[in-house]
Scaffold this motif. Sequence first.
Motif, mmCIF file in Angstrom:
data_model
loop_
_atom_site.group_PDB
_atom_site.id
_atom_site.type_symbol
_atom_site.label_atom_id
_atom_site.label_comp_id
_atom_site.label_asym_id
_atom_site.label_seq_id
_atom_site.Cartn_x
_atom_site.Cartn_y
_atom_site.Cartn_z
ATOM 1 N N THR A 18 0.828 -1.192 0.000
ATOM 2 C CA THR A 18 0.000 0.000 0.000
ATOM 3 C C THR A 18 0.866 1.246 0.000
ATOM 4 N N TYR A 19 0.541 2.167 -0.897
ATOM 5 C CA TYR A 19 1.226 3.455 -0.990
ATOM 6 C C TYR A 19 0.231 4.558 -0.619
ATOM 7 N N GLY A 20 0.752 5.647 -0.029
ATOM 8 C CA GLY A 20 -0.056 6.852 0.081
ATOM 9 C C GLY A 20 -0.929 6.945 1.312
ATOM 10 N N CYS A 21 -2.167 7.381 1.105
ATOM 11 C CA CYS A 21 -3.015 7.901 2.163
ATOM 12 C C CYS A 21 -3.697 6.810 2.978
ATOM 13 N N GLN A 22 -4.375 7.258 4.060
ATOM 14 C CA GLN A 22 -5.097 6.334 4.924
ATOM 15 C C GLN A 22 -6.248 5.663 4.191
ATOM 16 N N MET A 23 -6.839 6.367 3.209
ATOM 17 C CA MET A 23 -7.906 5.734 2.439
ATOM 18 C C MET A 23 -7.387 4.509 1.704
ATOM 19 N N ASN A 24 -6.156 4.568 1.214
ATOM 20 C CA ASN A 24 -5.578 3.392 0.575
ATOM 21 C C ASN A 24 -5.361 2.266 1.574
ATOM 22 N N VAL A 25 -4.963 2.601 2.799
ATOM 23 C CA VAL A 25 -4.816 1.579 3.839
ATOM 24 C C VAL A 25 -6.149 0.881 4.074
ATOM 25 N N TYR A 26 -7.214 1.695 4.184
ATOM 26 C CA TYR A 26 -8.554 1.137 4.368
ATOM 27 C C TYR A 26 -8.938 0.271 3.171
ATOM 28 N N ASP A 27 -8.711 0.771 1.960
ATOM 29 C CA ASP A 27 -9.077 0.015 0.763
ATOM 30 C C ASP A 27 -8.324 -1.309 0.680
ATOM 31 N N SER A 28 -7.059 -1.313 1.072
ATOM 32 C CA SER A 28 -6.296 -2.561 1.044
ATOM 33 C C SER A 28 -6.907 -3.599 1.978
ATOM 34 N N ALA A 29 -7.313 -3.156 3.155
ATOM 35 C CA ALA A 29 -7.950 -4.075 4.092
ATOM 36 C C ALA A 29 -9.247 -4.635 3.518
ATOM 37 N N ARG A 30 -10.010 -3.773 2.824
ATOM 38 C CA ARG A 30 -11.268 -4.254 2.257
ATOM 39 C C ARG A 30 -11.035 -5.175 1.055
ATOM 40 N N MET A 31 -9.970 -4.942 0.281
ATOM 41 C CA MET A 31 -9.646 -5.872 -0.795
ATOM 42 C C MET A 31 -9.319 -7.247 -0.237
ATOM 43 N N ALA A 32 -8.603 -7.285 0.880
ATOM 44 C CA ALA A 32 -8.322 -8.572 1.523
ATOM 45 C C ALA A 32 -9.618 -9.247 1.957
ATOM 46 N N PRO A 37 -13.000 -14.952 0.780
ATOM 47 C CA PRO A 37 -13.846 -16.094 0.401
ATOM 48 C C PRO A 37 -13.306 -16.905 -0.771
ATOM 49 N N LEU A 38 -12.386 -16.323 -1.541
ATOM 50 C CA LEU A 38 -11.768 -17.052 -2.645
ATOM 51 C C LEU A 38 -10.584 -17.890 -2.177
ATOM 52 N N GLY A 39 -10.310 -17.857 -0.875
ATOM 53 C CA GLY A 39 -9.226 -18.656 -0.329
ATOM 54 C C GLY A 39 -7.911 -17.945 -0.207
ATOM 55 N N TYR A 40 -7.902 -16.607 -0.368
ATOM 56 C CA TYR A 40 -6.662 -15.845 -0.272
ATOM 57 C C TYR A 40 -6.418 -15.426 1.176
ATOM 58 N N SER A 41 -5.243 -15.750 1.686
ATOM 59 C CA SER A 41 -4.797 -15.245 2.979
ATOM 60 C C SER A 41 -3.600 -14.335 2.757
ATOM 61 N N GLU A 48 6.127 -15.392 -1.789
ATOM 62 C CA GLU A 48 5.225 -16.487 -1.433
ATOM 63 C C GLU A 48 3.870 -16.363 -2.126
ATOM 64 N N ALA A 49 3.605 -15.219 -2.735
ATOM 65 C CA ALA A 49 2.241 -14.882 -3.133
ATOM 66 C C ALA A 49 1.819 -15.540 -4.437
ATOM 67 N N ASP A 50 0.516 -15.802 -4.529
ATOM 68 C CA ASP A 50 -0.118 -16.172 -5.786
ATOM 69 C C ASP A 50 -0.704 -14.941 -6.478
ATOM 70 N N LEU A 51 -0.957 -13.912 -5.695
ATOM 71 C CA LEU A 51 -1.497 -12.661 -6.207
ATOM 72 C C LEU A 51 -0.827 -11.510 -5.477
ATOM 73 N N VAL A 52 -0.270 -10.568 -6.228
ATOM 74 C CA VAL A 52 0.314 -9.346 -5.664
ATOM 75 C C VAL A 52 -0.514 -8.156 -6.145
ATOM 76 N N ILE A 53 -0.966 -7.338 -5.190
ATOM 77 C CA ILE A 53 -1.706 -6.118 -5.516
ATOM 78 C C ILE A 53 -0.908 -4.928 -5.006
ATOM 79 N N LEU A 54 -0.607 -3.999 -5.897
ATOM 80 C CA LEU A 54 0.023 -2.738 -5.520
ATOM 81 C C LEU A 54 -1.075 -1.686 -5.471
ATOM 82 N N ASN A 55 -1.391 -1.209 -4.279
ATOM 83 C CA ASN A 55 -2.436 -0.197 -4.102
ATOM 84 C C ASN A 55 -1.761 1.168 -4.094
ATOM 85 N N THR A 56 -1.955 1.933 -5.158
ATOM 86 C CA THR A 56 -1.039 3.018 -5.500
ATOM 87 C C THR A 56 -1.578 4.401 -5.192
ATOM 88 N N CYS A 57 -0.641 5.356 -5.175
ATOM 89 C CA CYS A 57 -0.921 6.769 -4.931
ATOM 90 C C CYS A 57 -0.427 7.576 -6.131
#
Length: 472
Positions: A18-32, A37-41, A48-57
Amino acid sequence: MTRERGDTALTKKLHLKTYGCQMNVYDSARMADVLAPLGYSVTDIADEADLVILNTCHIREKAGEKVYSELGRLRPLKAQRRAEGGDLLLAVAGCVAQAEGAEVVRRAPHVDIVVGPQSYHQLPELIARATRAAASGVPAPGRGIVATDFPTDPKFDSLPRQVDPQAVSVFLAVQEGCDKFCTFCVVPYTRGAEYSRPAGDILAEAQNLVQLGAREITLLGQNVNAWHGSAPAGGEWGLGRLIRALADGVPGLRRIRYTTSHPRDMDDDLIAAHADVPALMPFLHLPVQSGSDRVLARMNRRHGADEYRRIVDRLRTARPDIALSSDFIVGYPGETDGDFAQTLDLIAEIGFAQAFSFKYSPRPGTPAAAEPGQLDEDVKSVRLAAVQELLRRQQDAFNQATVGRRVPVLFEKRGRHPGQLIGRTPWLQSVHAEGAERLIGQEVEVDIAGSGPNSLAGRIVTIEPAGMGAAA
C-alpha cells in the motif's frame, strides 16, 4: 501455487503493498476481505504470493514512479513462476491505476489487472478473467484487464462485512471523492465526485468493528467533513451529528477521529462537537497548503489565510487543548518570496503539533501543471527545507511540553522489545512504555518521561483503564 490450511482447504497467498493515504490503507484491508472467500490469505512476503496487488498513490510523481520500479522488480518473479509451471497474478490498484490504466499495461505488460478505487468489489470477477486468460496462452501484452470505470452503484454496497479480528485503532471510510478541484490535485479525477455513505451503514460498521476489538475509529474521506449522509430515520446528518451518534450509540468505542478535512467544510456543528463529545479526540488535521491569499486563490482553495486563522480560533475556543496538523505545498507556480514568507508567518503564528510538507509536483491533467511560472527545483528545495525546519521545531516543542505530564494512552500493540507496548495520546503522539500485554486495547494513565523526534517515552502509573472504564 497453493498452500495447505488444516487438513483439507487449499489457500492461496495475497501480498498487498500500500502506498499513500489512509484511504488506501482502508481500501487494502477491504480488498483482503473481498478476496478471503476465494481462499486468499495475506502474506507479507511477495515471493510467497499467488497474487500481488500494488495499491497506489498518484499525488506526486515520485509516488507513481515507485510503482513502476516495483513492477520491474516483480517481473522476474512472475517469469520464474511461469517457468515452474505456475503463475503469479499482478494487479495495480488505486489512483495510479485510475489515472494511467492503459499506460500501466503499456509500460508493464506483465501486469494482469489494473483496477480503479471504485471497482475493488469486482476483484473476484477480474481475477477469474485474468486466470482464464493466463491459462489460454494469450500473450501477456494482450491480456491485461483494465477496470477503471466509475460504477453506478457505490463500491461500499458490494463490500462484505468484516469478520476477522481488527486492530485496536482502525479506519472507517465514510466519504469518498472530491468536488473541490484544487488546481494541483488529481483526487477528483481518480476518486470521482463526493459520495457520502448513509449514516445507518456507518453506525453498523462501527458497531461491528468494536465487536471485533476496535477501541478507536478514524472516520476517513478525501473531504471527510463534507460528509452529509442520509439519517437512519430520514433526513440528512452532517459530520458533527454522525460523531455524536457514534459516541452515544456504539458501546466500547473510546476514541473518535476524522481525516482529512477541508477548511470550507468546518461548520458550526462540527466545531461544537469538539467541545461537546469527550470521545472526539483533541487533534485535527486541517490542510491549509499556503499562507498567501494570492497562492490560495491560484490553487482554487476557496478560502483565505485569515479565514483559516478564524477557523483555528473557533476550534481552540471550543477545545482549548486541541492540537493541529496541516499540509503545506511550497514552490507552487508563481509563488514569490513574499508569498512564501506569508506561509512561514502563518506557521509561526498558529503553531502545529505535526504537519506534512512537500515541493509542488506537477500532475498531468491538472490545471496547475500548465500554469506559467513553474519554479526551479533548487528554489523549491530551499523553501521546503525552511518550512520543514520550522515545523520540526514546533513538533519538538509540542512533544517536549508533554514531558512531565500524566496523560491517557490507548495501547494498540506490542513494541519491538519484550514487555514494551505502543500506544497513542489523545493528541496522536506515539508512546512507548513497559507493560503487560493485557493492557492492549485499554486506555491507561501514563507519566511521560521523555520525548524523541517521533515518539514519547512513558511509565504506566495505573493498570485500570482511564477515562471510560475497562474495555469490553
